[in-house]
Design an enzyme around this catalytic site. Sequence first.
Site, PDB file in Angstrom:
ATOM      1  N   LYS A  63     -10.066  -5.507  -4.341  1.00 34.53           N
ATOM      2  CA  LYS A  63      -9.322  -4.576  -5.198  1.00 34.53           C
ATOM      3  C   LYS A  63     -10.294  -3.611  -5.863  1.00 34.53           C
ATOM      4  O   LYS A  63     -11.410  -4.005  -6.234  1.00 34.53           O
ATOM      5  CB  LYS A  63      -8.545  -5.369  -6.244  1.00 34.53           C
ATOM      6  CG  LYS A  63      -7.561  -4.542  -7.072  1.00 34.53           C
ATOM      7  CD  LYS A  63      -6.762  -5.431  -8.023  1.00 34.53           C
ATOM      8  CE  LYS A  63      -5.763  -4.636  -8.843  1.00 34.53           C
ATOM      9  NZ  LYS A  63      -4.955  -5.519  -9.722  1.00 34.53           N
ATOM     10  N   SER A 122      -0.092  -4.921  -9.635  1.00 35.43           N
ATOM     11  CA  SER A 122      -0.935  -3.790  -9.315  1.00 35.43           C
ATOM     12  C   SER A 122      -1.854  -4.009  -8.108  1.00 35.43           C
ATOM     13  O   SER A 122      -2.425  -3.048  -7.603  1.00 35.43           O
ATOM     14  CB  SER A 122      -1.796  -3.454 -10.531  1.00 35.43           C
ATOM     15  OG  SER A 122      -2.684  -4.524 -10.809  1.00 35.43           O
ATOM     16  N   SER A 142      -0.121  -9.424 -11.450  1.00 34.18           N
ATOM     17  CA  SER A 142      -0.585  -8.398 -10.510  1.00 34.18           C
ATOM     18  C   SER A 142      -1.102  -8.926  -9.176  1.00 34.18           C
ATOM     19  O   SER A 142      -1.305  -8.150  -8.252  1.00 34.18           O
ATOM     20  CB  SER A 142      -1.683  -7.549 -11.166  1.00 34.18           C
ATOM     21  OG  SER A 142      -1.093  -6.570 -11.983  1.00 34.18           O
TER      22      SER A 142
END
Lengths: 120, 479, 485
Positions: free
Chosen positions: C72, C147, C171
């Site tokens: 990420k 996210s 997330s």
Amino acid sequence: MTVTIQEIRRIAALARLRLERGEARRMARDMSSILEHMTVLGEIAPEPARTSGVPQREGSTRLLGDASDGGGAPAEGARTMPDPLERPLSRIAPDWRDGLFVVPRLPGVAGTPGEPDGSP
Amino acid sequence: MKDSPLEAVIGLEVHVQLDTGRKLFCADSTAFGAPPNTAVCPVCLGLPGALPVLDAGAVDLALRAALALECTIHPISVFARKNYFYPDLPKGYQISQFERPLATRGAVELDNGRRVRIRRVHMEEDAGKSLHDRFASATAVDLNRTGTPLIEIVSEPDLRSPGEARSCLQHLKRLMEYLGISDCNMEEGNLRVDANVSLRKRGSERLEASTEVKNLNSFSAVEKALGVEIKRQTRIRAEGGAVTRQTLLWDAAGGNVRVMRDKEDSQDYRYFPDPDLPPLVLSAARVASLRAGLGELPRAKHERFRRQYGLPAYDADVLTSSRPLADYYEAVVACGRQPKTVSNWVMGPVLKTVKRGIADLSSPGLAPGRLAELLVLVDEGTLSATAAKTVLAGMARTGDPPGVIVRREGLMQVREDQVLARWVTDVVTAHPEEVARYRDGETRLLGFLMGQVMRASGRKADPRRVNQLLRAALDADAG
Amino acid sequence: MTANAAGVAARAAEVRSGRLAWGSMAAEALEAQGAWEQGAAPLNAFIALGPHADRQRRPRDGPLAGIPVAVKDNLVTGGFPTTCGSRILEGFRSPYEATAVRRLRRAGAVIVGKTNMDEFAMGSSTENSAFGPTRNPWHRERVPGGSSGGSAAAVAAGIVPVALGSDTGGSVRQPASFCGVVGIKPTYGRVSRYGLVAFASSLDQVGALGRTVRDAATLLEVVSGHDPRDATSVNRPVPPLAAACERGVRGLVVGVPREYFPSGLDPVVGRLAERALRALEGAGAELRDVSLPHTRYAIPAYYIIAPAEASSNLARYDGVRFGRRCRDADSTERLYELSRSEGFGTEVKRRILLGTYALSAGYYDAYYGRAQEARAAVARDFERTFRDGVDVLFTPTSPTPAFRLGERIHDPYRMYLSDVFTVTANLAGVPALSVPIGLAEGLPVGGQLMAAHWREDTLLTAAAALEAELGTVGSPPVPSGAGTA
Ligand SMILES: [Zn+2]
């Protein structure tokens, strides 16, 4: 609305955000509606011993270079040396001159020669 | 102020840099004078993702200070974020202690016997340095100082005059230096002082609006600035005005204060507990061991030195200015030497050697036993005081014991009458005019003639015996 | 895709034994990534790709030898930019590397790219990225969740077998649920946050996503463990996590908290959750109805605490030392305002304002203070439940399957409600996991498991049992080349 445009402007100034007129109005509306959902928090009975925002489970804060207290021996890579910078700051900083970060002159600072100034 | 119906109410906020040598939340060095932005790392640069980890050494020094100030140590204290924007504040917040400081409710006692209460002692990180004179219309930022460990000591408004404020500050400085907490170098900003000042009717307990005077970077600045500010407030009140809460900046060159900002529009710092740092939990054992390690504090030691060793106040002051020095002095005395003699030697030649960087108190050449040996040689008359100083310098430089140096350099005092008498005779013969004047009553010429004998002996003659022999020679021939 | 079909552990063993070239799986990953970018509706799972495996520093063995891993874009990574999905960090290259990423490299992994995300992890759909939204590989008009939407989509699309994400309020778990993969958020303090760009420090944890429970467990095991650079990282031994997948659920007490099955729950989600519970029961677990009465305070508490911390964490993006700077500013104050206003997106600004408000003089006690009380109450609910003998809690991960792109973007509070079942684990700091429990009209649905602090092993045991009983949801149709969408 619970949050007025004036309040949004005050908060935005604290947070150093510039809001266009329409943006401020929209933010005031959004925040008012969000905060409305927060009123249920008032039902919670206060607990006396609140110490930190961190969920407190295991002992205290770990100390750098310490094994006696605060939990646990400094294991893997215990920090005796600062973490090196693998890229020079000159390649990271938006404005870099003579080894210094540079910003436009602060307002209200006369620039008294030879008198370094710290944070207020 | 003495006859005025008003009295000054002064409180101090003192920032002291902790001498850990490294930063509070990362491992960078805090040595003064590194090229700008070289003593920095991801943590103190506030780079994305970097996290603070509290330095154990700083906690110990802060605790030592708090204990020396007789504070209550809190088993749990909390680091908070003080949020504001400034170019030399990389994270956009300063990590400090706010609601739950390390220690509270302490006291210091001034020389006049008054106790000044300490409100709190807390730990925090320093900001960087903004340089406004470096580039035209731009501010330059050096972050070497960012993250330097500080304690803030806040006194209650118990001080009543600029002199008391100065004395309180001197006391704090002395304590921090003595305990090895800080070198308190004010020029390098390692001790910084702000003062809160207000005036009130003598005897009243009412809190009046106070001003905060900043930038007090010397003892005399503290005294002068407070004097000026008290006068300013007195004048405002005499004219029927009201003092407003303001932050003022002391301008040492102009000898006045100028307004930095109004307190009314004071910033909203949005303090909250720093979620990167769990609460600092101190075990009773850690606090107890630090308390035990604290030993006798300088004030008590000072009194004891005067009492036990019969030293003048000045000597006790100097000798108790740091713990290593006090310990050194006592170790020499413990070897059986006369306390005042030792004091003279330690304050004089020994400290001079240390200040010149030739050796320090822990160097083998200056070991207490060695100094004691040297003083024995002086007491016995084997060495003259002058020769002893030469020997001391040699000890410091080479680490050799005094006896070895004395023999090697032939500094042994000459005490044989035969030898001394020859030098005396030579001098008397060589200076007939002075001898005649002496005999005519100009007795101060004895000193001159003494000097000539000492010089002839290469400063090795025993002065006491020379004095006797010289007098005898001069007086005998006169008869 | 062949490279990713077998488990990570088995493929790494092949690399270690020399049967499989170290960089071969990474090369396949990059090829697959390219295929997913073809056509009218590109996946857009990555913000940055490469450098080629051969140019990466590595050992060639270790538990992840040769395994391509996506990271990420809020974990600072050597050799890659780290943007957090934000304009304010566009092009930023960190001069140091996150502990979790270092551990990946040490385990022999190849980092193939940085995945797309909601800006600074603020969002539940990956629509709040400055670099465009990521699409759900199962249905390209739907969001992948957020996210960590880029990481979840990359795993679901078969580009990589495992990926790192971060989980502040769900997330990792919510996108795992939307994309039909496994996502685990460990106990707060289990994985170092050093180098994880902070959103809300007291809630953030690095999490692992994988195509299977075992793969996720293998990845988590590699990145777990104490780090002296993170004061909130805890010095505790990491139990063998991959091994926990083999244990079986016989005798395990599974709590079913009624607050997580409200009347408004999507009926398909409810039916699949019910089926999963029966499967656990069938495998020998004991089901028990429980109550976590303070659950309704979780969303309000979370949306005070997280923005409050964020408002402070994001103050460092001021254009002074790194990142975007507005060039037109004639004063430092203007520099701050312009750089930040241009650099941050709307949702980030909204949360900074909300957090600044909640911490500001006069509102602190009413909002931040109360939210902390609520947080403590939520945590006590969990403590009591686990103390009373419940081993693991089962709930839906999200009230709905993946919603449509644009569906909630203009209704912040409705978007916030996507996290209603997941924020509690962050508030309490307990480990939680999402595992696929079926498809609803072609869209994956995830079931959430939560356990007591440090009991990731229990989560994995239960999740592996569910996976075995229910079978996987399979893979979305692979794009066959240009023009497919
Ligand atoms: Zn540093």
